[in-house]
Design a protein around this motif. Sequence first.
Motif, PDB file in Angstrom:
ATOM      1  N   LEU A 165     -23.141  30.441   7.872  1.00 39.51           N
ATOM      2  CA  LEU A 165     -23.697  29.308   7.160  1.00 39.51           C
ATOM      3  C   LEU A 165     -22.798  28.938   5.988  1.00 39.51           C
ATOM      4  N   LYS A 166     -22.922  27.724   5.534  1.00 42.84           N
ATOM      5  CA  LYS A 166     -22.126  27.246   4.398  1.00 42.84           C
ATOM      6  C   LYS A 166     -23.059  26.857   3.271  1.00 42.84           C
ATOM      7  N   ASP A 167     -22.937  27.520   2.128  1.00 48.61           N
ATOM      8  CA  ASP A 167     -23.745  27.196   0.963  1.00 48.61           C
ATOM      9  C   ASP A 167     -23.019  26.172   0.094  1.00 48.61           C
ATOM     10  N   CYS A 168     -23.778  25.368  -0.640  1.00 44.60           N
ATOM     11  CA  CYS A 168     -23.168  24.331  -1.469  1.00 44.60           C
ATOM     12  C   CYS A 168     -24.106  23.947  -2.604  1.00 44.60           C
ATOM     13  N   PHE A 169     -23.551  23.281  -3.605  1.00 49.04           N
ATOM     14  CA  PHE A 169     -24.357  22.736  -4.694  1.00 49.04           C
ATOM     15  C   PHE A 169     -24.739  21.305  -4.338  1.00 49.04           C
ATOM     16  N   VAL A 170     -25.998  20.953  -4.565  1.00 54.12           N
ATOM     17  CA  VAL A 170     -26.472  19.607  -4.248  1.00 54.12           C
ATOM     18  C   VAL A 170     -27.299  19.055  -5.402  1.00 54.12           C
ATOM     19  N   ALA A 171     -27.371  17.744  -5.466  1.00 53.72           N
ATOM     20  CA  ALA A 171     -28.144  17.087  -6.510  1.00 53.72           C
ATOM     21  C   ALA A 171     -28.791  15.833  -5.959  1.00 53.72           C
ATOM     22  N   GLY A 172     -29.762  15.313  -6.741  1.00 55.61           N
ATOM     23  CA  GLY A 172     -30.445  14.085  -6.367  1.00 55.61           C
ATOM     24  C   GLY A 172     -29.916  12.889  -7.129  1.00 55.61           C
ATOM     25  N   GLU A 173     -30.649  11.784  -7.051  1.00 56.89           N
ATOM     26  CA  GLU A 173     -30.201  10.508  -7.600  1.00 56.89           C
ATOM     27  C   GLU A 173     -29.943  10.566  -9.103  1.00 56.89           C
ATOM     28  N   ARG A 174     -30.623  11.419  -9.817  1.00 55.59           N
ATOM     29  CA  ARG A 174     -30.420  11.528 -11.263  1.00 55.59           C
ATOM     30  C   ARG A 174     -28.970  11.845 -11.614  1.00 55.59           C
ATOM     31  N   TYR A 175     -28.274  12.535 -10.686  1.00 57.35           N
ATOM     32  CA  TYR A 175     -26.880  12.933 -10.928  1.00 57.35           C
ATOM     33  C   TYR A 175     -25.914  12.052 -10.136  1.00 57.35           C
ATOM     34  N   ALA A 176     -26.311  10.807  -9.881  1.00 54.95           N
ATOM     35  CA  ALA A 176     -25.500   9.901  -9.065  1.00 54.95           C
ATOM     36  C   ALA A 176     -24.095   9.709  -9.621  1.00 54.95           C
ATOM     37  N   GLN A 177     -23.934   9.873 -10.948  1.00 56.33           N
ATOM     38  CA  GLN A 177     -22.611   9.691 -11.552  1.00 56.33           C
ATOM     39  C   GLN A 177     -21.607  10.741 -11.095  1.00 56.33           C
ATOM     40  N   LEU A 178     -22.092  11.807 -10.463  1.00 55.14           N
ATOM     41  CA  LEU A 178     -21.194  12.866 -10.000  1.00 55.14           C
ATOM     42  C   LEU A 178     -20.723  12.653  -8.566  1.00 55.14           C
ATOM     43  N   LYS A 179     -21.266  11.664  -7.875  1.00 53.40           N
ATOM     44  CA  LYS A 179     -20.870  11.405  -6.495  1.00 53.40           C
ATOM     45  C   LYS A 179     -19.379  11.050  -6.440  1.00 53.40           C
ATOM     46  N   GLY A 180     -18.688  11.665  -5.481  1.00 51.03           N
ATOM     47  CA  GLY A 180     -17.273  11.371  -5.298  1.00 51.03           C
ATOM     48  C   GLY A 180     -16.352  12.082  -6.261  1.00 51.03           C
ATOM     49  N   LYS A 181     -16.883  12.780  -7.268  1.00 50.87           N
ATOM     50  CA  LYS A 181     -16.053  13.501  -8.235  1.00 50.87           C
ATOM     51  C   LYS A 181     -15.862  14.950  -7.794  1.00 50.87           C
ATOM     52  N   VAL A 182     -14.730  15.512  -8.205  1.00 54.83           N
ATOM     53  CA  VAL A 182     -14.459  16.929  -7.957  1.00 54.83           C
ATOM     54  C   VAL A 182     -14.578  17.649  -9.286  1.00 54.83           C
ATOM     55  N   LEU A 183     -15.544  18.564  -9.370  1.00 52.63           N
ATOM     56  CA  LEU A 183     -15.816  19.260 -10.618  1.00 52.63           C
ATOM     57  C   LEU A 183     -15.163  20.641 -10.651  1.00 52.63           C
ATOM     58  N   THR A 184     -14.806  21.061 -11.842  1.00 52.89           N
ATOM     59  CA  THR A 184     -14.404  22.444 -12.046  1.00 52.89           C
ATOM     60  C   THR A 184     -15.678  23.265 -12.245  1.00 52.89           C
ATOM     61  N   LEU A 185     -15.556  24.578 -12.161  1.00 52.85           N
ATOM     62  CA  LEU A 185     -16.719  25.422 -12.402  1.00 52.85           C
ATOM     63  C   LEU A 185     -17.227  25.233 -13.826  1.00 52.85           C
ATOM     64  N   GLU A 186     -16.309  25.068 -14.750  1.00 53.84           N
ATOM     65  CA  GLU A 186     -16.694  24.855 -16.140  1.00 53.84           C
ATOM     66  C   GLU A 186     -17.502  23.571 -16.295  1.00 53.84           C
ATOM     67  N   GLN A 187     -17.064  22.519 -15.628  1.00 51.41           N
ATOM     68  CA  GLN A 187     -17.800  21.253 -15.690  1.00 51.41           C
ATOM     69  C   GLN A 187     -19.174  21.383 -15.033  1.00 51.41           C
TER      70      GLN A 187
END
Length: 301
Positions: free
Chosen positions: A165-187
Amino acid sequence: MTTNYELYKVFYWAAKTGSLTQAAKALYITQPSVSHAIKQLEDSFGLTLFYRNSKGVALTQEGASLYSYIEQSQILISLAEEKMAALKNLDNGELRIGGSDSLFKHYMLSYLEEFHIQYPNIKLHLSHGTTPEVITFLKEGKIDLGVVRMPIVDPQLEVRESIQLKDCFVAGERYAQLKGKVLTLEQLLEHELILFSRNSRVRMAITELFNHYNYTLKPEIEVGSVDLLIEFARRGLGISYVTREFISKELEEGSLFEIQLDVPLPPSHVGIMTKRNMPISSAANHFMDLIFKGPADSPRT
């Protein structure tokens, strides 16, 4: 007194048929062998069990007393043989499995459904618990097999990997500003995180990853079920860490989206756990065959 139980079988059929010849036919032995067996039994008790009559043989009073007990034992033996045949043919019996709620619902459900359709007379007993609890269930003989996240290192147990299985971080519409961005662990750590409880394998794996990069995970919310991880993320309470295969519907409909990171996340392996060198039931064997022959359906439909 020690008596060969084969002698009781001969006695039973002779008494049941009232004929040494018929007893011999029923047991596929010769009539002299029947006579010899009855003589041995009589000698061991020091009692006469049969007397001859015009139709064959009949029980003496002592023989009738013995027959009342032997008849019951033969009935029980016949029932036991029928029970063993039913268990072998999966016409009867039970299948006892231990695992987490999320693995039962999102991974095992289609297999359990298919098994129930094929073998409707097998009772299903599901024991819910954490991985340590499932291991204890198995060692105590309360379940036949466990469905767990790997790795499991225990000399008493044998684990066969079933799927990755593949685990991942997910978010809903409240975090729409993060769509398409690549985050560091710190971010990522700048946002509220929702994680499984500390004793889960998923939590341990992601904690080890962050520790490897010298970061400490401090979730705002800790839960004990996948459903809560999904629902909390959908409602915007934070960013959840979940198994991607379990949220295919939410990702497809857009109620959740995956957070992209600049480091790879470790895959998760699910294994079927049994007790080493311990025979398992016919039902458990067939269920494992069902799993390892190939997926009956996607992990979550």
